[in-house]
Scaffold this motif. Structure first.
Motif, PDB file in Angstrom:
ATOM      1  N   SER A   1       0.836  -1.206   0.000  1.00  0.00           N
ATOM      2  CA  SER A   1       0.000   0.000   0.000  1.00  0.00           C
ATOM      3  C   SER A   1       0.864   1.247   0.000  1.00  0.00           C
ATOM      4  CB  SER A   1      -0.893   0.041   1.231  1.00  0.00           C
ATOM      5  OG  SER A   1      -1.535  -1.200   1.386  1.00  0.00           O
TER       6      SER A   1
ATOM      7  N   THR B   1      -9.548 -14.060  -2.435  1.00  0.00           N
ATOM      8  CA  THR B   1     -10.704 -13.591  -1.673  1.00  0.00           C
ATOM      9  C   THR B   1     -10.376 -13.425  -0.194  1.00  0.00           C
ATOM     10  OG1 THR B   1     -11.410 -15.879  -1.525  1.00  0.00           O
ATOM     11  CG2 THR B   1     -12.455 -14.541  -3.241  1.00  0.00           C
TER      12      THR B   1
ATOM     13  N   LYS C   1      -9.080 -11.816   3.284  1.00  0.00           N
ATOM     14  CA  LYS C   1      -9.402 -10.498   3.821  1.00  0.00           C
ATOM     15  C   LYS C   1      -8.356  -9.446   3.475  1.00  0.00           C
ATOM     16  CE  LYS C   1     -12.359 -11.404   7.753  1.00  0.00           C
ATOM     17  NZ  LYS C   1     -12.228 -11.895   9.117  1.00  0.00           N
TER      18      LYS C   1
ATOM     19  N   ILE D   1      -8.546  -8.297  -0.218  1.00  0.00           N
ATOM     20  CA  ILE D   1      -9.724  -7.452  -0.447  1.00  0.00           C
ATOM     21  C   ILE D   1      -9.522  -6.076   0.190  1.00  0.00           C
ATOM     22  CG2 ILE D   1     -12.179  -7.165   0.106  1.00  0.00           C
ATOM     23  CD1 ILE D   1     -12.474 -10.170  -0.269  1.00  0.00           C
ATOM     24  N   ALA D   2      -8.986  -6.095   1.403  1.00  0.00           N
ATOM     25  CA  ALA D   2      -8.751  -4.826   2.095  1.00  0.00           C
ATOM     26  C   ALA D   2      -7.808  -3.952   1.279  1.00  0.00           C
ATOM     27  CB  ALA D   2      -8.164  -5.076   3.477  1.00  0.00           C
TER      28      ALA D   2
ATOM     29  N   VAL E   1      -7.272  -4.034  -2.007  1.00  0.00           N
ATOM     30  CA  VAL E   1      -7.921  -3.533  -3.224  1.00  0.00           C
ATOM     31  C   VAL E   1      -8.812  -2.332  -2.888  1.00  0.00           C
ATOM     32  CG1 VAL E   1      -9.625  -4.066  -5.004  1.00  0.00           C
ATOM     33  CG2 VAL E   1      -7.809  -5.699  -4.487  1.00  0.00           C
ATOM     34  N   ILE E   2      -9.595  -2.473  -1.820  1.00  0.00           N
ATOM     35  CA  ILE E   2     -10.470  -1.368  -1.427  1.00  0.00           C
ATOM     36  C   ILE E   2      -9.642  -0.129  -1.109  1.00  0.00           C
ATOM     37  CG2 ILE E   2     -12.081  -0.538   0.340  1.00  0.00           C
ATOM     38  CD1 ILE E   2     -13.162  -3.366   0.524  1.00  0.00           C
ATOM     39  N   PHE E   3      -8.579  -0.353  -0.363  1.00  0.00           N
ATOM     40  CA  PHE E   3      -7.694   0.750   0.013  1.00  0.00           C
ATOM     41  C   PHE E   3      -7.141   1.456  -1.235  1.00  0.00           C
ATOM     42  CE2 PHE E   3      -5.025   3.134   2.714  1.00  0.00           C
ATOM     43  CZ  PHE E   3      -3.767   3.183   2.133  1.00  0.00           C
TER      44      PHE E   3
ATOM     45  N   VAL F   1      -8.340   1.501  -4.263  1.00  0.00           N
ATOM     46  CA  VAL F   1      -9.384   2.229  -4.991  1.00  0.00           C
ATOM     47  C   VAL F   1      -9.658   3.571  -4.316  1.00  0.00           C
ATOM     48  CG1 VAL F   1     -11.846   2.244  -5.537  1.00  0.00           C
ATOM     49  CG2 VAL F   1     -10.474   0.223  -6.023  1.00  0.00           C
ATOM     50  N   ILE F   2      -9.709   3.549  -2.982  1.00  0.00           N
ATOM     51  CA  ILE F   2      -9.979   4.790  -2.258  1.00  0.00           C
ATOM     52  C   ILE F   2      -8.864   5.812  -2.501  1.00  0.00           C
ATOM     53  CG2 ILE F   2     -10.164   5.838   0.041  1.00  0.00           C
ATOM     54  CD1 ILE F   2     -11.631   3.317   0.934  1.00  0.00           C
TER      55      ILE F   2
END
Ligand code: HEC
Ligand code: HEC
Ligand code: HEC
Ligand code: HEC
Ligand code: HEC
Ligand code: HEC
Length: 469
Positions: free
Chosen positions: A13, A195, A197, A200-201, A203-205, A207-208
């Protein structure tokens, strides 16, 4: 084990975050050029070699070399640097008869870097091409690279590495469990990893972060557009013309009523009045002579010069310098052209040349290059006549009180929301307007009292294709 994954995921990240920000550095000769034109050109000669109100800026990075930070401070607030007692700054300030340079506290490092890069590019004649390494440039122009592609590939690569690492961690985990005697333990499949956690976390991070970054970026560029107020080559004031002398907006912007564009008036329109008004009460000959030099009008003989476009610069110079110096004498401001008067005439001429020429078109004469202020993106369709003639809107509803602006600035955001809000709220002037005859249904509903108004939205003013090509 879980901790390791957490570490890997946070590391990735971080890398991701860093790369998004590195890509935001935007130093370019091209933006430096715009910034220079808008902020510095009225005092610093555009050829970077001759003096004007301020010194020629060519070679400036070299003069301040080793003290770049101080140079940046100077541009943001020259008086603070003079006050600090820096000998070079104090000396320069005194040499320039203590003429104050404007402070520019809002310029960012990137923007100043861009201006300096542009200054050196013009000075060394490399504008347009990349600036060679080793040149005396504080910040070198970034080559035009396709960053989106590079970062896309980088992101993919990192994702792949993350996957492989996760797989290894999973296998180690598995071996660990087997070694501990757990024979039932299964190796995690790719699907399980994808899939999990932490993935996924991440990817979401991502995108944000990416979403936030682009939003902030475009918010900044919107902010820059609104209130945009560049200096113009001629100190034309709407206060003098539209305010004090109450000249109708459409006398000059005669396109507004009949076409898509309002049109900036040609110098010939100015000449309707300025053939007679040859000297202004504020600037004397300084500003109005620029109009004459652009159309080839000799104010001394009150006639247009023949074959002006083929004339040599020295001959043009002679004509206008004579006009400027004669007016000084007539004014008795300077009874004779002593050294100071001569300098004033020379300064005025240099200023004129820098306003009417550019590096690409060094010839005096031809249309005045006004700096464009309002500019919608190409995919938007906007039509002045539709709003001014059909919609019967005042210019001021969209442009603010231009008649009170000594220098025009962009009043509205020109965002999509701005257009649409007005279309939702504004009532169409339905009565006594032939343009709306065809909307029979609305006319009946209005007559029967079924509806009390028709907004622009009601006639389709929020449909995408009305505004987008
Ligand atoms: C109102 C006129 C004016 C404007 C506008 C102006 N300057 Fe200046 N500038 C001067 C003057 C005059 C000096 C000479 C020092 C003094 O008198 O303060 C100067 C000096 C400088 C110097 C030092 C030159 C050297 O040889 O060391 C730099 C650098 C400079 N200006 C950059 C800029 C930049 C960049 C801008 C635009 C963002 C700008 N100036 C806008 C008038 C101006
Ligand atoms: C005497 C001629 C004249 C009159 C009268 C005049 N303008 Fe202008 N206008 C100009 C010129 C020249 C420019 C370009 C230079 C500038 O931006 O100052 C301009 C620029 C503008 C711009 C910015 C254009 C851009 O680049 O996006 C707007 C908006 C504008 N005028 C609106 C008005 C309005 C509204 C009125 C009436 C209140 C008005 N003007 C009256 C000559 C005129
Ligand atoms: C309808 C007449 C009219 C038109 C057209 C017109 N002007 Fe003017 N302009 C005036 C008047 C009147 C003044 C005020 C003169 C004064 O008292 O200084 C003036 C003043 C000026 C001044 C200030 C001069 C000074 O030193 O105070 C500038 C610069 C100027 N005009 C530029 C322009 C330009 C550029 C155009 C064309 C885009 C233009 N004008 C079109 C009437 C006009
Ligand atoms: C409904 C809002 C609206 C009204 C009313 C309006 N304008 Fe504009 N004007 C705009 C927008 C939006 C632009 C930018 C157009 C572009 O970039 O294509 C613009 C651009 C301009 C420009 C720059 C040149 C051009 O046409 O792109 C001038 C000059 C101008 N307007 C003058 C006027 C004058 C004078 C009036 C009144 C007679 C007027 N405007 C009424 C929204 C408006
Ligand atoms: C101050 C209010 C106002 C703003 C701001 C405004 N408009 Fe309008 N617009 C109107 C009005 C009133 C009409 C009605 C004129 C008519 O009947 O076509 C209209 C009509 C239109 C139409 C024709 C719609 C149709 O159905 O025929 C288009 C296209 C349009 N506007 C585009 C734009 C764009 C693009 C912008 C922003 C850049 C914008 N407008 C900003 C008031 C506004
Ligand atoms: C009244 C006029 C108007 C209508 C209707 C309109 N747009 Fe826009 N749209 C604009 C303007 C003006 C911009 C430019 C905004 C800017 O540059 O900030 C824009 C920009 C955009 C953009 C680019 C985003 C950006 O920030 O540049 C997209 C995508 C878009 N519109 C989609 C749509 C869609 C989909 C619809 C229909 C639901 C629609 N628009 C209806 C005026 C309109």
């Amino acid at each position: 084990m879980v901790n390791k994954r957490l570490i890997i995921s946070s590391l990735l990240s971080l890398v991701f975050l860093l790369t998004s920000f590195v890509s935001s550095a935007q130093v370019s000769v091209e933006s430096g050029k715009q910034l220079f034109k808008a902020n510095c050109a009225q005092c610093h000669n555009r050829n970077m070699k001759d003096n004007l109100t301020g010194p020629a800026l060519g070679g400036v990075s070299e003069r301040w070399s080793g003290r770049e930070e101080l140079l940046y401070s100077w541009i943001r607030n020259s008086q603070a640097v003079v006050a600090s007692g820096d000998p070079y700054a104090v000396d320069m300030y005194n040499t320039w008869n203590k003429v104050l340079m404007n402070p520019f506290p809002n310029l960012t490092d990137d923007e100043i870097g861009s201006i300096l890069a542009y200054v050196e590019a013009v000075y060394t004649g490399t504008e347009g091409g990349p600036v060679a390494a080793g040149d005396a440039v504080a910040v070198v122009e970034q080559p035009k690279t396709n960053y989106t592609l590079i970062y896309g590939v980088l992101a993919l690569l990192l994702a792949l590495i993350a996957l492989i690492l996760a797989r290894i961690v999973g296998n180690l985990d598995h071996m660990h469990k087997v070694a501990a005697g757990d024979t039932e333990a299964a190796r995690p499949s790719i699907r399980q990893i994808l899939t999990s956690k932490s993935v996924i976390a991440f990817v979401i991070f991502a995108v944000i972060v990416l979403g936030g970054y682009t939003t902030v970026n475009s918010a900044i560029s919107w902010g820059r557009q609104q209130n945009y107020q560049p200096e113009q080559p001629i100190k034309f004031s709407h206060v003098t013309h539209a305010g004090v002398h109450k000249i109708d907006c459409q006398y000059c912007h005669d396109g507004a009523r009949r076409s898509k564009h309002s049109i900036i008036p040609a110098a010939n329109t100015c000449m309707n009045c300025h053939r007679a008004i040859k000297k202004g009460s504020t600037y004397g000959t300084a500003e109005l002579t620029k109009i004459f030099a652009s159309v080839g009008y000799d104010p001394t003989t009150d006639s247009y010069i023949e074959n002006y476009d083929k004339m040599a610069t020295e001959d043009i110079e002679a004509i206008y310098k004579k006009w400027i110096s004669d007016s000084y004498i007539a004014d008795k401001e300077l009874a004779s052209l002593d050294a100071k008067g001569e300098k004033a005439v020379k300064d005025q001429w240099n200023n004129l040349v820098s306003a009417l020429t550019s590096e690409h078109d060094p010839k005096i004469g031809g249309p005045i290059e006004w700096n464009r202020i309002h500019n919608l993106p190409d995919h938007v369709y906007f039509n002045h006549a539709q709003h001014v003639t059909v919609g019967k809107l005042d210019c001021q509803q969209c442009h603010g009180k231009v008649e009170e602006m000594p220098v025009v600035k962009q009043y509205a955001t020109l965002s999509m929301g701005w257009c649409i809000n007005c279309h939702r709220e504004t009532e169409v002037k339905f009565k006594d307007n032939d343009y709306y005859k065809s909307y029979e249904k609305y006319h009946q509903e209005l007559a029967s009292g079924k509806r009390d108004k028709v907004t622009v939205e009601d006639i389709g003013g929020t449909e995408c294709q009305k505004c987008h090509y």
